[in-house]
Design a protein around this motif. Structure first.
Motif, mmCIF file in Angstrom:
data_model
loop_
_atom_site.group_PDB
_atom_site.id
_atom_site.type_symbol
_atom_site.label_atom_id
_atom_site.label_comp_id
_atom_site.label_asym_id
_atom_site.label_seq_id
_atom_site.Cartn_x
_atom_site.Cartn_y
_atom_site.Cartn_z
ATOM 1 N N PRO A 68 33.808 -57.901 -43.889
ATOM 2 C CA PRO A 68 34.328 -58.624 -45.057
ATOM 3 C C PRO A 68 35.000 -59.927 -44.659
ATOM 4 N N LEU A 69 34.767 -60.955 -45.452
ATOM 5 C CA LEU A 69 35.404 -62.243 -45.214
ATOM 6 C C LEU A 69 36.905 -62.144 -45.480
ATOM 7 N N GLN A 70 37.660 -62.843 -44.647
ATOM 8 C CA GLN A 70 39.105 -62.920 -44.831
ATOM 9 C C GLN A 70 39.503 -64.391 -44.893
ATOM 10 N N TRP A 71 40.634 -64.638 -45.562
ATOM 11 C CA TRP A 71 41.201 -65.976 -45.587
ATOM 12 C C TRP A 71 42.473 -65.949 -44.751
ATOM 13 N N LEU A 72 42.620 -66.888 -43.833
ATOM 14 C CA LEU A 72 43.735 -66.912 -42.896
ATOM 15 C C LEU A 72 44.503 -68.218 -43.036
ATOM 16 N N ALA A 73 45.830 -68.094 -43.243
ATOM 17 C CA ALA A 73 46.696 -69.267 -43.329
ATOM 18 C C ALA A 73 47.760 -69.175 -42.240
ATOM 19 N N ARG A 74 47.968 -70.284 -41.551
ATOM 20 C CA ARG A 74 49.066 -70.417 -40.585
ATOM 21 C C ARG A 74 49.870 -71.645 -40.994
ATOM 22 N N ILE A 116 41.133 -63.195 -54.281
ATOM 23 C CA ILE A 116 40.886 -63.081 -52.843
ATOM 24 C C ILE A 116 42.132 -62.507 -52.167
ATOM 25 N N LYS A 117 41.943 -62.033 -50.923
ATOM 26 C CA LYS A 117 43.052 -61.599 -50.088
ATOM 27 C C LYS A 117 43.256 -62.634 -48.985
ATOM 28 N N VAL A 118 44.487 -63.030 -48.775
ATOM 29 C CA VAL A 118 44.807 -64.041 -47.773
ATOM 30 C C VAL A 118 45.804 -63.447 -46.775
ATOM 31 N N ARG A 119 45.519 -63.639 -45.500
ATOM 32 C CA ARG A 119 46.433 -63.241 -44.436
ATOM 33 C C ARG A 119 47.242 -64.468 -44.025
ATOM 34 N N VAL A 120 48.563 -64.353 -44.106
ATOM 35 C CA VAL A 120 49.456 -65.444 -43.751
ATOM 36 C C VAL A 120 50.198 -65.039 -42.480
ATOM 37 N N GLU A 121 50.150 -65.911 -41.466
ATOM 38 C CA GLU A 121 50.755 -65.598 -40.175
ATOM 39 C C GLU A 121 51.826 -66.625 -39.819
ATOM 40 N N ARG A 122 52.939 -66.110 -39.251
ATOM 41 C CA ARG A 122 53.994 -66.965 -38.719
ATOM 42 C C ARG A 122 54.530 -66.335 -37.441
ATOM 43 N N PRO A 123 54.905 -67.143 -36.444
ATOM 44 C CA PRO A 123 55.476 -66.574 -35.213
ATOM 45 C C PRO A 123 56.873 -66.025 -35.463
ATOM 46 N N ASN A 132 28.964 -66.081 -51.603
ATOM 47 C CA ASN A 132 28.623 -66.120 -53.032
ATOM 48 C C ASN A 132 27.234 -65.562 -53.324
ATOM 49 N N GLU A 133 26.627 -64.893 -52.331
ATOM 50 C CA GLU A 133 25.284 -64.353 -52.511
ATOM 51 C C GLU A 133 25.244 -62.890 -52.087
ATOM 52 N N GLY A 134 24.684 -62.050 -52.919
ATOM 53 C CA GLY A 134 24.418 -60.652 -52.543
ATOM 54 C C GLY A 134 25.640 -59.959 -51.986
ATOM 55 N N GLU A 135 25.472 -59.381 -50.785
ATOM 56 C CA GLU A 135 26.561 -58.677 -50.115
ATOM 57 C C GLU A 135 27.577 -59.692 -49.576
ATOM 58 N N ARG A 136 28.784 -59.695 -50.166
ATOM 59 C CA ARG A 136 29.788 -60.676 -49.743
ATOM 60 C C ARG A 136 30.327 -60.375 -48.358
ATOM 61 N N ASP A 137 30.165 -59.128 -47.901
ATOM 62 C CA ASP A 137 30.732 -58.767 -46.606
ATOM 63 C C ASP A 137 29.666 -58.708 -45.518
ATOM 64 N N GLU A 138 28.543 -59.414 -45.709
ATOM 65 C CA GLU A 138 27.462 -59.367 -44.733
ATOM 66 C C GLU A 138 27.317 -60.729 -44.059
ATOM 67 N N LEU A 182 38.427 -69.577 -43.311
ATOM 68 C CA LEU A 182 37.534 -68.434 -43.519
ATOM 69 C C LEU A 182 37.285 -67.750 -42.185
ATOM 70 N N MET A 183 37.397 -66.431 -42.151
ATOM 71 C CA MET A 183 37.186 -65.714 -40.905
ATOM 72 C C MET A 183 36.658 -64.312 -41.194
ATOM 73 N N ALA A 184 36.154 -63.666 -40.153
ATOM 74 C CA ALA A 184 35.691 -62.278 -40.248
ATOM 75 C C ALA A 184 35.874 -61.626 -38.893
ATOM 76 N N LYS A 185 36.176 -60.334 -38.905
ATOM 77 C CA LYS A 185 36.284 -59.547 -37.678
ATOM 78 C C LYS A 185 35.264 -58.420 -37.738
ATOM 79 N N TYR A 186 34.631 -58.174 -36.597
ATOM 80 C CA TYR A 186 33.586 -57.146 -36.553
ATOM 81 C C TYR A 186 33.766 -56.320 -35.290
#
Length: 512
Positions: free
Chosen positions: A342-348, A444-451, A223-229, A358-362
């Motif tokens: 960039p922050l990602q939202w992950l649901a399982r 927001i963008k949410v990644r939803v994962e299922r096996p 919620n501050e400045g660069e959201r993807d930093e 909340l997660m991020a990949k770099y």
């Protein structure tokens, strides 16, 4: 009388042997030399020492002598301009004059003092609480009056002393006891070395009483400045319990590989009428394999001012600008960076879980080194937990806990179990609707994962009905959807799986 003189004579005869056994190397006291450089790894250090030593005569031969710790390993030495004929070692008592030994002695003395005071207080409490059986009612009243004024102070003093003793015991448990034994190294010189002259002796050895490990601090500011930093700090937690002064030692930190030193043998491959699985010979232990994978994946970072990094060699190193390392544990900053991730939202989703993470990949840049280590994770400066940081295949995955403003609910649309029987086949169908709720004022963008189910028998068939259609992660054996969830709104995903198999197969499918 004869027996007395006989025992006295035996004691006088035995005394020289007892004295020799109790005092190695003539009970001399020696100090360990401060290392010139120290190369610290997570499992120990390589210490290099340079000393000017006087050439002495021993049994008519020129020698120089110095002392190393008793637990030193892999001693290497050289004397520029001189030939070394041989060397050997003997045990010696060390002069315990290091800060570590002095500090431990102070703490142990304080422990004795506090323990004595605590025993006195406990004795006084027991005295006040003890009442003679012959006491009458007047004695009881007088004792109660005295106890009301004396007991509260004694209880407070008892609690204070117990707290101090607990702190002292904790500090002693973290402070290894320095050894008072060392090894005297006597080096015999070849050639025409003259007695009384000086030579420079360079030697090095391994010591496991010191080391370092990486510690990370990851802070995201959605919620501050660069959201993807993401703010990144890599610190080094170093420890030094050698019992040696490192006042002017040049310190270098290095990564290290783990696991076996050599590879496993090639597996056997036997083909015969009976099916046999290939057998691996001399395979590394499971923990060793895990450690090898994580270390091989560790790649490194640009250093902070005053730290010189070198990532060109097999092991990355960081040379510290400030010399010396005090005994005990301390932390120092090695690297600071800002990762654009960039922050990602992950649901399982499952029946028992509604959290969205909340997660991020770099993707780590080349020619950097980020060793595995303990990490602290924060969101807007608020700590959300600690865990291990282990980059893999040049990628760092960071988790910042669950977002309380984003949730997912799961609704079953088809019940688990057999849903039909047609001729020689049977089938089972499961269906779910996943509803993602966004409580933020921004989409927001949410990644939803299922096996996805893995087929073992080729006669088993699987079909799907999804809206929207998912993507497949073959490496993780999973479906995933990346969906947009509007601000203060919700988005739904429909997912249905049907398994069909011949009745002859004893199939009882289940769903996680």
């Amino acid at each position: 009388m004869r027996n007395i003189f006989g025992l006295l004579g035996f004691a006088l005869w035995l005394w020289p042997a007892l004295a020799l056994a109790a005092a190695p190397e003539e009970a001399s006291l020696d100090e360990l030399a401060s290392p010139r450089t120290a190369l610290l790894s997570p499992t120990g250090a390589r210490l290099e020492v340079s000393q000017k030593l006087e050439v002495k005569k021993h049994e008519g031969k020129p020698v120089v002598e110095f002392v190393i710790p008793a637990d030193a390993a892999n001693l290497q030495l050289s004397i520029p301009g001189r030939t070394i004929a041989r060397w050997h070692t003997t045990p010696v008592l060390l002069n315990q004059g290091s800060p570590l030994a002095g500090r431990r002695a102070e703490i142990e003395k304080a422990k004795i003092d506090i323990s004595a005071k605590l025993k006195t207080v406990n004795a006084r409490l027991a005295l006040w609480q003890g009442l003679p059986k012959s006491a009458n009612s007047q004695d009881v009243e007088q004792l109660q009056g005295a106890m009301q004024s004396a007991m509260p102070q004694l209880w407070l003093e008892q609690a204070r002393l117990e707290r101090e003793l607990k702190l002292i015991n904790e500090e002693l448990s973290r402070m290894p006891r320095p050894s008072d034994l060392g090894e005297r190294v006597r080096v015999e010189l070849g050639g025409d070395a003259a007695e009384g002259g000086e030579v420079t002796v360079d030697y090095s050895y391994n010591h496991d009483g010191c080391g370092w490990e990486a510690v990370y601090d990851f802070n995201t500011r959605p919620n501050e400045g660069e959201r993807d930093e993401i703010d990144v700090r890599m610190l080094a937690e170093v420890w030094q319990y050698t019992g040696i002064n490192w006042d002017n030692t040049e310190i270098t930190l290095a990564t290290k590989s783990y696991g076996p030193r050599e590879p496993a043998a090639l597996p056997e491959w036997v083909i015969d009428s009976a099916s046999r699985r290939p057998q691996e010979r001399n395979a590394p232990a499971p923990m060793a394999i895990r450690a090898m994978k994580t270390e091989a994946a560790a790649d490194a970072a640009g250093p902070v001012a005053g730290v010189t990094a070198n990532t060109d060699a097999i092991y990355a190193t960081w040379k510290l600008a400030e010399r010396g390392l005090s005994q005990g544990r301390s932390r120092m900053q090695i690297t600071a960076a800002a990762w654009k991730a960039p922050l990602q939202w992950l649901a399982r989703p499952s029946r028992n879980s509604s959290q969205v993470w909340l997660m991020a990949k770099y993707d780590l840049p080349p020619n950097q080194a980020w060793p595995a280590g303990l990490a602290e994770y924060s969101v807007n400066g608020q700590n959300v937990g600690t865990g291990e940081f282990r980059p893999r295949s040049g990628e760092a995955t960071l988790y910042f806990g669950a977002d309380p403003r984003v949730t997912v609910t799961t609704t079953d649309t088809r019940q688990r179990g057999e849903s039909g029987l047609i001729n020689t086949s049977k089938s089972w169908t499961w269906g779910w609707v996943y509803t993602i709720h966004n409580g933020h004022n921004e989409p927001i963008k949410v990644r939803v994962e299922r096996p996805y189910p893995m087929i073992v028998d080729k006669e088993v068939k699987i079909s799907y009905r999804n809206a929207p259609e998912p993507k497949v992660d073959a490496r993780e054996h999973s479906f995933y959807w990346i969906v947009d969830v509007p601000a203060n709104g919700k988005t739904e995903i429909s997912h249905e799986v049907t398994v069909t198999s011949p009745t002859k197969l004893p199939l009882l499918p289940d769903v996680p």
